[in-house]
Write a protein that holds these residues in place. Sequence first.
Motif, short mmCIF file in Angstrom:
data_model
loop_
_atom_site.label_atom_id
_atom_site.label_comp_id
_atom_site.label_asym_id
_atom_site.label_seq_id
_atom_site.Cartn_x
_atom_site.Cartn_y
_atom_site.Cartn_z
N PHE A 1 0.83 -1.19 0.00
CA PHE A 1 0.00 0.00 0.00
C PHE A 1 0.88 1.26 0.00
O PHE A 1 0.60 2.23 -0.72
N LEU A 2 1.93 1.23 0.82
CA LEU A 2 2.82 2.39 0.89
C LEU A 2 3.50 2.64 -0.44
O LEU A 2 3.59 3.79 -0.90
N ALA A 3 3.99 1.58 -1.08
CA ALA A 3 4.67 1.74 -2.37
C ALA A 3 3.74 2.35 -3.41
O ALA A 3 4.13 3.26 -4.16
N ALA A 4 2.50 1.89 -3.45
CA ALA A 4 1.54 2.44 -4.41
C ALA A 4 1.29 3.91 -4.14
O ALA A 4 1.26 4.74 -5.07
N GLY A 5 1.12 4.28 -2.87
CA GLY A 5 0.87 5.68 -2.54
C GLY A 5 2.06 6.57 -2.84
O GLY A 5 1.89 7.69 -3.34
N VAL A 6 3.27 6.10 -2.55
CA VAL A 6 4.48 6.90 -2.79
C VAL A 6 4.69 7.13 -4.29
O VAL A 6 4.97 8.25 -4.73
N VAL A 7 4.56 6.06 -5.09
CA VAL A 7 4.75 6.20 -6.54
C VAL A 7 3.73 7.17 -7.12
O VAL A 7 4.07 8.05 -7.93
N LEU A 8 2.47 7.05 -6.71
CA LEU A 8 1.44 7.94 -7.22
C LEU A 8 1.71 9.38 -6.81
O LEU A 8 1.58 10.31 -7.62
N ALA A 9 2.10 9.59 -5.56
CA ALA A 9 2.36 10.94 -5.07
C ALA A 9 3.50 11.60 -5.83
O ALA A 9 3.39 12.76 -6.28
N LEU A 10 4.62 10.90 -5.99
CA LEU A 10 5.78 11.49 -6.66
C LEU A 10 5.49 11.76 -8.13
O LEU A 10 6.05 12.69 -8.71
N ALA A 11 4.62 10.96 -8.73
CA ALA A 11 4.29 11.17 -10.14
C ALA A 11 3.44 12.41 -10.37
O ALA A 11 3.31 12.87 -11.51
N LEU A 12 2.87 12.98 -9.31
CA LEU A 12 1.97 14.13 -9.45
C LEU A 12 2.69 15.47 -9.27
O LEU A 12 2.05 16.52 -9.31
#
Length: 347
Positions: free
Chosen positions: A216-227
């Motif tokens: 869950f953390l990995a998905a949230g971090v990747v999405l956040a940095l991509a924005l």
Amino acid sequence: MRDDERGCQVAVSTGTPAAHARRATGLVAALGLLAGAAVLSLLVGSEPVGIGQVLRVLLADDRSDAAVIVHDLRMPRTVLGICVGVALGLAGALMQSLTRNPIADPGVLGINAGAALGVLVALVGFGIGTFRGYVWFALLGAALSTVLVYAVAGRGPGAGAPVRLALAGTAVGAALASCAEGIVFLNPKSFDEYRFWIVGDVAKPGMAVVGQLLPFLAAGVVLALALGHRLNALALGDELGGALGVRVVRTRVLVGLAVLLLSGIATAAAGPIAFVGLAVPHLAGRVTGPDQRWLLPYAAVFGGALVLLADVLGRVVLPSGELRVSIMTAVIGAPFFVVMVRRGRSA
């Protein structure tokens, strides 16, 4: 490169190569601070462990008492503290960018209150007491609270404006917190289970929780940095951001999804921990400026370091016993908040 990314490139000055080099060097230094905090977390506690003992435990097949302390107690606590701090730091930075409110944190959209209510329903209504079970209730509660906030803020003049989101989130969060208190009041037996979770802490969960948390953390971090690029454009305003090619509604939904994931899993794993999402983005912004492409990774690293340092302080501040990390972050964050307001930094 897509049109929205081309537009975002011109939204904020990319800076000189020297500025990029300084930020990169600063990020390496921040990672060094995080590593130092992790080492302290392994060394400090009611039973001090020397650096030599820690190295032997980590590098060799050591079965001493120190190995039990490091492997079974402090290592899971340290890794979980980093994960929770990264999640809360990123979520706070995203919230402040989304709402354009310097005192925003994930509680602004009622996400923490929704996640807490979801965990309470799992504990009381279904007898689920493990992270693997109630994380889904936490995410569902966070999602429902976010949808409710957007539904309330999306009606009437100025629909979806940052100020309306903040006001709607505050109201929804208060209502959900009242519901949680009502459930505990009507079911006193639930209080014993709930009270250990509601005071945020990283000491109790073990390494199994960390393993369940990481996807869950990995998905949230990747999405956040991509924005980061899109948030730079939206900082200029919705109209200008749209003119630069950013899909405003979709970007807001993605930011909300990232905040939901990050804040929901952090709350489910460690309980509510305040002020990390508020203070960390300001600390990161003083180093990076407004460029979200740099501010977000800095916020993640500073968040992990702050939670670990607060946890370490909580272990030594009392002659006997410990203070939970949520209490220490409040002790650290509340004066920061007061100083920030007094200096006119709040909106």
